[in-house]
Design an enzyme around this catalytic site. Structure first.
Site, PDB file in Angstrom:
ATOM      1  N   MET A  40       2.323  -7.034  -6.344  1.00  0.00           N
ATOM      2  CA  MET A  40       3.467  -6.218  -5.900  1.00  0.00           C
ATOM      3  C   MET A  40       4.783  -6.865  -6.352  1.00  0.00           C
ATOM      4  SD  MET A  40       2.907  -3.424  -3.898  1.00  0.00           S
ATOM      5  CE  MET A  40       4.178  -3.183  -2.673  1.00  0.00           C
ATOM      6  N   ASN A  61       7.873 -18.499  -8.190  1.00  0.00           N
ATOM      7  CA  ASN A  61       6.657 -18.417  -7.383  1.00  0.00           C
ATOM      8  C   ASN A  61       6.316 -19.838  -6.960  1.00  0.00           C
ATOM      9  OD1 ASN A  61       3.599 -18.375  -6.947  1.00  0.00           O
ATOM     10  ND2 ASN A  61       4.043 -16.213  -7.244  1.00  0.00           N
ATOM     11  N   VAL A  88       6.597 -11.830   0.077  1.00  0.00           N
ATOM     12  CA  VAL A  88       5.554 -12.762   0.543  1.00  0.00           C
ATOM     13  C   VAL A  88       4.882 -12.130   1.768  1.00  0.00           C
ATOM     14  CG1 VAL A  88       6.635 -14.894  -0.310  1.00  0.00           C
ATOM     15  CG2 VAL A  88       7.265 -14.040   1.942  1.00  0.00           C
ATOM     16  N   ASN A 144       6.060  -5.971   3.909  1.00  0.00           N
ATOM     17  CA  ASN A 144       5.914  -5.333   5.215  1.00  0.00           C
ATOM     18  C   ASN A 144       6.277  -6.379   6.254  1.00  0.00           C
ATOM     19  OD1 ASN A 144       4.983  -2.774   4.487  1.00  0.00           O
ATOM     20  ND2 ASN A 144       2.885  -3.495   4.256  1.00  0.00           N
ATOM     21  N   SER A 179       7.162   1.220  -0.326  1.00  0.00           N
ATOM     22  CA  SER A 179       5.831   1.833  -0.323  1.00  0.00           C
ATOM     23  C   SER A 179       5.476   2.394  -1.689  1.00  0.00           C
ATOM     24  CB  SER A 179       5.756   2.960   0.701  1.00  0.00           C
ATOM     25  OG  SER A 179       4.485   3.593   0.586  1.00  0.00           O
ATOM     26  N   GLY A 204       2.264   0.951  -3.247  1.00  0.00           N
ATOM     27  CA  GLY A 204       1.255   0.083  -3.832  1.00  0.00           C
ATOM     28  C   GLY A 204       1.781  -0.568  -5.107  1.00  0.00           C
ATOM     29  N   LYS A 230       9.149   1.832   7.677  1.00  0.00           N
ATOM     30  CA  LYS A 230       7.987   1.523   6.826  1.00  0.00           C
ATOM     31  C   LYS A 230       6.734   1.339   7.694  1.00  0.00           C
ATOM     32  CE  LYS A 230       5.528   0.551   3.196  1.00  0.00           C
ATOM     33  NZ  LYS A 230       4.389  -0.229   3.528  1.00  0.00           N
ATOM     34  N   HIS A 282       5.596   4.705   8.649  1.00  0.00           N
ATOM     35  CA  HIS A 282       4.977   5.265   7.439  1.00  0.00           C
ATOM     36  C   HIS A 282       3.514   4.811   7.362  1.00  0.00           C
ATOM     37  CE1 HIS A 282       3.479   4.595   3.349  1.00  0.00           C
ATOM     38  NE2 HIS A 282       4.164   5.654   2.976  1.00  0.00           N
ATOM     39  N   ASN A 283       3.305   3.520   7.570  1.00  0.00           N
ATOM     40  CA  ASN A 283       1.939   2.999   7.477  1.00  0.00           C
ATOM     41  C   ASN A 283       1.053   3.522   8.604  1.00  0.00           C
ATOM     42  OD1 ASN A 283       3.021   1.562   5.341  1.00  0.00           O
ATOM     43  ND2 ASN A 283       1.831  -0.251   5.770  1.00  0.00           N
ATOM     44  N   GLU A 299       0.077   6.729   7.513  1.00  0.00           N
ATOM     45  CA  GLU A 299      -0.895   6.502   6.414  1.00  0.00           C
ATOM     46  C   GLU A 299      -2.297   6.261   7.004  1.00  0.00           C
ATOM     47  OE1 GLU A 299       0.332   3.449   3.425  1.00  0.00           O
ATOM     48  OE2 GLU A 299      -1.511   2.421   3.979  1.00  0.00           O
ATOM     49  N   TYR A 300      -2.376   5.428   8.052  1.00  0.00           N
ATOM     50  CA  TYR A 300      -3.667   5.170   8.705  1.00  0.00           C
ATOM     51  C   TYR A 300      -4.256   6.489   9.228  1.00  0.00           C
ATOM     52  CZ  TYR A 300      -3.600  -0.026   9.189  1.00  0.00           C
ATOM     53  OH  TYR A 300      -3.633  -1.378   8.985  1.00  0.00           O
TER      54      TYR A 300
HETATM   55  C1  6PG Z   1       2.241   1.139   0.939  1.00  0.00           C
HETATM   56  C2  6PG Z   1       1.038   0.580   1.660  1.00  0.00           C
HETATM   57  C3  6PG Z   1       1.046  -0.909   1.594  1.00  0.00           C
HETATM   58  C4  6PG Z   1      -0.310  -1.529   1.878  1.00  0.00           C
HETATM   59  C5  6PG Z   1      -0.758  -1.326   3.292  1.00  0.00           C
HETATM   60  C6  6PG Z   1      -2.232  -1.552   3.449  1.00  0.00           C
HETATM   61  O1  6PG Z   1       2.971   1.854   1.606  1.00  0.00           O
HETATM   62  O2  6PG Z   1       2.405   0.833  -0.234  1.00  0.00           O
HETATM   63  O3  6PG Z   1       1.045   0.985   2.985  1.00  0.00           O
HETATM   64  O4  6PG Z   1       2.079  -1.374   2.407  1.00  0.00           O
HETATM   65  O5  6PG Z   1      -1.258  -1.035   1.015  1.00  0.00           O
HETATM   66  O6  6PG Z   1      -0.056  -2.246   4.063  1.00  0.00           O
HETATM   67  O7  6PG Z   1      -2.401  -1.745   4.769  1.00  0.00           O
HETATM   68  P1  6PG Z   1      -3.770  -2.151   5.417  1.00  0.00           P
HETATM   69  O8  6PG Z   1      -4.283  -3.334   4.635  1.00  0.00           O
HETATM   70  O9  6PG Z   1      -3.399  -2.475   6.801  1.00  0.00           O
HETATM   71  O10 6PG Z   1      -4.642  -0.957   5.260  1.00  0.00           O
END
Ligand code: 6PG
Length: 453
Positions: A1, A20, A63, A91, A117, A119, A171, A174-175, A178-179
């Site tokens: 990332m 790094n 990080v 995050n 967000s 990936g 964010k 958002h996650n 996403e879940y």
């Molecule tokens: C994003 C994703 C990214 C990450 C997740 C995975 O928005 O790009 O959400 O932040 O892939 O944190 O989360 P888990 O490992 O908890 O599924």
């Protein structure tokens, strides 16, 4: 990332110095930078990094959340000059971001909590970016952030959503969504596989079809691709070879913790987080599967149109819960956040991007509390009215056949709860008063009362 974000920044015309902990990584990265090498330089230590930049400096951290961020800040802060900025692009628990913003402000430094967000691919070619910081700091970083962000019809999917932890809070939600989105899709996959006996490729084709309609989204699109993919070695569907134990890094859980603290319902997200926890208890599941039989009625297949509509209805509930949580956080932390802007910057670049978000941005753009609730917006009320009957049928049939649909059920339970003008908390209040003399309000008189128990 981190390397992809650096390449994106360099490709957008902004020179940067990268560092790094393991310097060999930096050297490898610079060696592979190709035509972007002119814009990139390497540093071996935080001291070298800071010395290579002119004040006012902007340092982006990428990080893992938690202690590593504090360690990096502790290493950098003493080397920085007043007005320099540390941007946390990972995050982060927004409570940590709020604390860091205060601590750095005391040292004359600026902290920016920047949720990113999309990936690895998104980081390189255009993520959705959710920023929390002061208006002045936002003005300073805005050109760079807008340049690297995804675009939706030309509009950068990036904005400042309030002070201190606002960006990381958004964010996190958002996650959480996403879940929920992923779990709802997985439950429908389960109904197709275990209820209808569909092979992965067949189910994949169906998700591909749904991706042309209102469910059109990145997550449905990748579901279609994943289900249609074979293992090159065995030729078997790849998904069948993957252990059914879900990982999680904590952002879904953070969403729930904050929802509980703010007194909000995030039940669809909770069901998704809990389902990952159950998936991780594989030994328990293997043991229980030998002790309890499935109910007999496995013969009736699920109607595919119903599954599509049920997924849509439940998805809207998950988003509605997420946006109400954002509205409450905005009030509690005094953030100048527009929910419609959040929906707008989620329209491209991020993992939950979907065709529905444009309509959500429109629905949430009015003023007043009614406009914080998607379900009350006429366009979504209509969609929900049309799709909830299918959600009911799917949840009923899944329960009858013993197929787990915790997130679909939670979404339906939430909907029926908010739709009920007279709920059952009359009895809860009576019980509280009975055992604890907590008192209750009456519908026919003002003030606090006790019952004649
Ligand atoms: C994003 C994703 C990214 C990450 C997740 C995975 O928005 O790009 O959400 O932040 O892939 O944190 O989360 P888990 O490992 O908890 O599924």
């Amino acid at each position: 990332m981190g390397s992809n974000l650096a390449l994106n920044i360099a490709a957008s015309g902004f020179p940067l110095v990268v560092q790094n902990r393991t310097h060999a990584r930096t050297e490898e990265f610079l060696a592979d930078a190709g035509p972007l090498e002119d814009k990139l330089a390497g540093a071996e230590t935080p001291n070298q990094l800071v010395a290579a930049l002119q004040p006012p400096r902007a340092i982006i951290l990428m990080v893992p959340a938690g202690a590593p961020v504090d360690q990096q800040i502790a290493a950098l802060a003493p080397l920085l000059s007043p007005g320099d900025m540390i941007i946390d692009a990972g995050n982060a628990d927004f409570n940590d971001t709020r604390r860091r913003a205060t601590e750095l402000a005391e040292a004359g430094l600026v902290h920016v909590g920047m949720g990113v967000s999309g990936g690895a691919e998104g980081a390189r070619h255009g993520p959705s970016i959710m920023v929390g910081t002061t208006p002045e700091a936002w003005q300073a970083i805005r050109p760079m952030v807008n340049a690297i962000a995804a675009r939706f019809r030309g509009d950068p999917c990036a904005d400042r959503l309030g002070g201190d932890g606002a960006g990381h809070f958004v964010k996190t939600v958002h996650n959480g969504i996403e879940y929920a989105d992923m779990q709802l899709i997985a439950e429908v996959w389960g109904l197709l596989r275990d209820g209808n006996g569909a092979a992965p490729a067949e189910a994949g084709r169906l998700f591909g079809e749904w991706n042309k309609g209102p469910l059109s989204s990145y997550l449905v699109e990748i579901t279609a691709t994943v289900l249609g993919t074979e293992d090159p070695a065995s030729g078997r569907p790849m998904v069948e070879l993957i252990l059914d134990r879900a990982g999680q890094k904590g952002t879904g859980r953070w969403t729930l913790i904050e929802a509980l603290k703010l007194g909000q319902s995030a039940t669809t997200i909770e069901a998704a987080v809990a389902a990952r926890a159950v998936s991780a208890q594989r030994e328990l599941r293997l043991e229980a599967s030998t002790r309890f039989d499935a109910p007999g009625d496995g013969a009736t297949p699920f109607d595919e149109d119903d599954l599509e509509a049920a997924l849509l209805a439940a998805k809207i509930m998950a988003y509605a819960q997420g946006f109400i949580l954002l509205a409450e956080a905005r009030r509690a932390f005094d953030w100048d956040m527009k929910l419609s802007r959040v929906a707008e910057i989620w329209r491209a670049g991020c993992i939950i991007r979907s065709a529905l978000l444009d309509g959500m941005a429109e629905a949430l753009s009015g003023k007043g509390p009614a406009h914080d609730n998607l379900l009350l917006a006429p366009s979504f009320a209509k969609m929900v009215g049309r799709t909830v009957p299918a959600l009911r049928r799917v949840v009923c049939q899944a329960a009858t056949q013993g197929l787990p649909v915790p997130a679909l059920s939670a979404a339906l339970g939430y909907f029926d709860g908010i739709r009920q003008a007279r709920g059952t908390a009359d009895l809860i209040q009576a019980q509280r008063d009975f055992f604890g003399e907590h008192g209750f309000e009456r519908i026919d008189r003002d003030g606090q009362h006790h019952g004649p128990w």
